[in-house]
Enzyme design. Structure first.
Site, short mmCIF file in Angstrom:
data_model
loop_
_atom_site.label_atom_id
_atom_site.label_comp_id
_atom_site.label_asym_id
_atom_site.label_seq_id
_atom_site.Cartn_x
_atom_site.Cartn_y
_atom_site.Cartn_z
N SER A 1 0.48 -0.96 -0.24
CA SER A 1 0.10 0.34 -0.21
C SER A 1 0.57 1.40 0.26
CB SER A 1 -0.53 -0.01 1.04
OG SER A 1 -1.79 -0.99 1.09
N THR A 2 2.08 0.71 0.48
CA THR A 2 2.93 2.93 0.15
C THR A 2 4.24 2.05 0.12
OG1 THR A 2 3.94 1.73 2.47
CG2 THR A 2 1.81 3.42 2.36
#
Length: 88
Positions: free
Chosen positions: A10-11
């Site tokens: 996600s990051t």
């Protein structure tokens, strides 16, 4: 038949190696597709990949939750792949 390993985090600060390290050993001829910073709703690499998959291809993931955030969207994708003869 082509094999594709899809990983997603996600990051930008996260790393996909915990998802891919064992899969690349099990599927040495598979193409690795890594998606990072997919915290938003779009997963462009997954979208591109699923569009180009053809009957008999294999999509390999470490966990079904890598395919989406919501159960309904994951199930829709799985149904689409199954209908097209793609192995998950």
């Amino acid at each position: 038949m082509n094999q594709y390993i899809y990983t997603r985090v996600s990051t930008q600060n996260q790393d996909t190696s915990n998802q891919s390290s064992h899969l690349v050993v099990l599927y040495p001829n598979a193409t690795l597709i890594e998606e990072t910073a997919s915290g938003g709703k779009r997963r462009p690499k997954l979208e591109d990949l699923t569009t180009k998959l053809i009957k008999g291809d294999e999509l390999i993931v470490s966990s079904l939750d890598r395919l989406g955030r919501k159960t309904c969207e994951i199930l829709t994708l799985i149904e689409d792949l199954e209908n097209r003869g793609i192995i998950l």
